[in-house]
Design an enzyme around this catalytic site. Structure first.
Site, PDB file in Angstrom:
ATOM      1  N   HIS A 154       4.958  -3.554  -2.068  1.00 38.27           N
ATOM      2  CA  HIS A 154       6.288  -3.577  -1.459  1.00 38.27           C
ATOM      3  C   HIS A 154       6.198  -3.318   0.038  1.00 38.27           C
ATOM      4  CE1 HIS A 154       6.192   0.802  -1.068  1.00 38.27           C
ATOM      5  NE2 HIS A 154       5.882   0.909  -2.350  1.00 38.27           N
ATOM      6  N   CYS A 162       1.425   3.004  -4.934  1.00 39.81           N
ATOM      7  CA  CYS A 162       1.658   1.583  -4.691  1.00 39.81           C
ATOM      8  C   CYS A 162       0.786   1.072  -3.542  1.00 39.81           C
ATOM      9  CB  CYS A 162       3.124   1.334  -4.382  1.00 39.81           C
ATOM     10  SG  CYS A 162       4.252   1.787  -5.720  1.00 39.81           S
TER      11      CYS A 162
END
Length: 499
Positions: A154, A162
């Protein structure tokens, strides 16, 4: 050709609204790709031109590889010969955890392994600008009882498990994935590695507890390196299997179950032969490096993840953390590079080991009088100076203080004033110990000169500024895949999807 591609890209974008309405009635997986203006940004003309130079079509299939240690994300695209070629390498703004696979919810580890990204995993309404879900845990992870959810690639340059890019980067990567889906690709492969699986890196990390897992996924890495085709991935006996095919006497393809015994299968010789040859060469090089005494990499010493040099060089107090290599850049070179996107002011970068530790240096004490100990007010002023980096830090320098907390040795009652020769020795000692810039050292010397006529009561020397180690709040129930993830009004809620 380039002009035709540009026109086609613009036409596609203009038609997406109509396509979205049509897809709503026939294919729910595709709705997320066409219902958000942010997610429908066209592929940049410069990237389309690069595709043309490499004999690629705008909507041909893609494949993504990620390398933690190098902090790089590669987008590969199928050319007209049917093989994948590297289209573009993106520096990763932030990843968290350590080298090694994710095993449990909340361990801050970014996943490693092979994952499949479908249209349903694309999230156009992410709280992190845009994102796609990596699909962790896969069948192998589940067979081992590994837990975790909402592991994304992202934007926003913030990570708790992430791979975080800048908003500008994720918009481009998202657009490439979207176009491949519109071109007919059902899912694209996402390969995540601790580092480039070279003999040198394998030798460097040979004592790492994750080495058995890394050797297993290296086989898939080798399949792709040799064939330039997306390897077929299966699981059995809690193990990865690559490019498995039916045996010559079988009447149907083998059926795999990650927790069950492996069925009979073979790897086609046109793949197995070249892979075997590559592995033999790698093993021979690895053996030479080990015999030569290649130093073993230190295990994590408290650094949380990494950041590509091009970003670390633009963030005050940051280091690359566990990241290194990649493009052959160092911070001095990277500092002159154009940033591939915007770094949010809230970014929490990795810091070098020991950056949060105080350094003790005792300077010239006052004659026949004990020096005062560090008071809470003094410590508070020091902390404020570290955070602002402006007025308060400048004021601290004028007062003879640098930017960190004093060691406990600085609070002890000092002896009587030393002779002038001892003062000079102490000043040199301070300069050797302090990790400060040249202007800061010059300011310290100037202060000493002004105070020569009246020695100070106690002069404290401070280490580098402390890192902001505040952790992100816990998960607040963001939904995975293509379901909308809507930002709340507070910044804290944006961290809820990071695991």
């Amino acid at each position: 050709m380039i002009n035709r591609s540009l026109v086609r890209a613009l036409t596609t974008t203009a038609a997406l609204a109509a396509i979205g309405a049509f897809l709503a009635g026939c294919d729910a997986d595709q709705v997320s790709l066409a219902s958000n203006a942010k997610a429908n940004q066209p592929v940049p003309p410069k990237l389309i031109a690069a595709m043309q130079e490499k004999d690629m079509d705008l909507q041909s299939p893609i494949l993504i590889r990620v390398f933690k240690q190098e902090a790089e994300l590669e987008v590969w695209k199928q050319n007209r010969s049917g093989k994948f070629a590297l289209l573009k390498t993106y520096p990763i703004c932030r990843w968290s955890g350590d080298l090694g696979p994710k095993t449990r919810e909340g361990d801050r580890q970014a996943p490693e392994g092979f994952y499949s990204i479908t249209p349903a995993q694309m999230n156009p309404q992410s709280a992190y600008y845009l994102s796609f879900n990596t699909g962790y845990p896969n069948a192998y992870d589940r067979a081992l009882g590994h837990t975790g959810s909402e592991l994304m690639v992202h934007g926003d340059c913030s990570s708790r498990g992430c791979y975080a890019m800048t908003d500008e980067q994720i918009a481009e990567i998202y657009a490439l994935g979207r176009e491949s889906f519109f071109g007919g690709q059902k899912a694209f492969q996402f390969q995540a590695y601790p580092f480039r699986m070279t003999p040198a890196n394998m030798a460097k990390h040979r004592n790492n507890p994750s080495m058995a897992f890394w050797k297993m996924i290296k086989e898939g890495y080798d399949h792709f390196e040799v064939t330039r085709q997306e390897p077929k991935v299966d699981f059995c006996e809690k193990h990865y299997v690559f490019d498995a095919a039916r045996t010559p006497d079988a009447t149907r393809d083998p059926v795999f179950n990650a927790s069950a015994k492996c069925p009979p299968y073979v790897v086609p010789e046109e793949i197995a032969g070249p892979v075997r040859e590559k592995q033999q060469q790698d093993e021979a090089e690895y053996a030479k490096l080990v015999a030569k005494g290649t130093p073993v990499a230190k295990l994590n010493t408290g650094i949380d993840g990494g950041m590509n040099q091009v970003f670390a060089s633009h963030v005050p107090g940051a280091s690359t953390g566990l990241s290194e290599g990649g493009q052959g850049q160092d911070l001095a070179v990277a500092s002159y590079s154009k940033l591939p996107g915007t770094i949010p002011p809230t970014v929490n970068p990795p810091h070098a080991p020991g950056a949060d530790e105080a350094v003790a240096v005792a300077a010239a004490p006052a004659p026949e009088a004990p020096a005062p100990t560090a008071t809470p007010a003094t410590k508070m002023a020091s902390a404020s100076g570290e955070q602002s980096g402006g007025f308060f830090s400048g004021l601290a320098r004028k007062m003879g203080l640098s930017n960190a907390t004093a060691d406990t040795t600085a609070t002890a009652s000092p002896p009587a004033a030393p002779p002038a020769k001892q003062k000079v020795a102490d000043a040199k000692h301070n300069e050797a110990r302090a990790e400060a810039s040249a202007p800061r050292v010059a300011a310290a010397r100037s202060t000493e000169a002004r105070q020569a006529a009246r020695p100070p009561a106690l002069k404290r020397s401070i280490a580098d500024s402390q890192a902001d180690t505040s952790s992100a709040p816990a998960k607040d129930g963001l939904v995975s895949g293509a379901q909308p993830i809507v930002s709340a009004n507070s910044f804290e809620s944006r961290f809820s999807a990071m695991k």
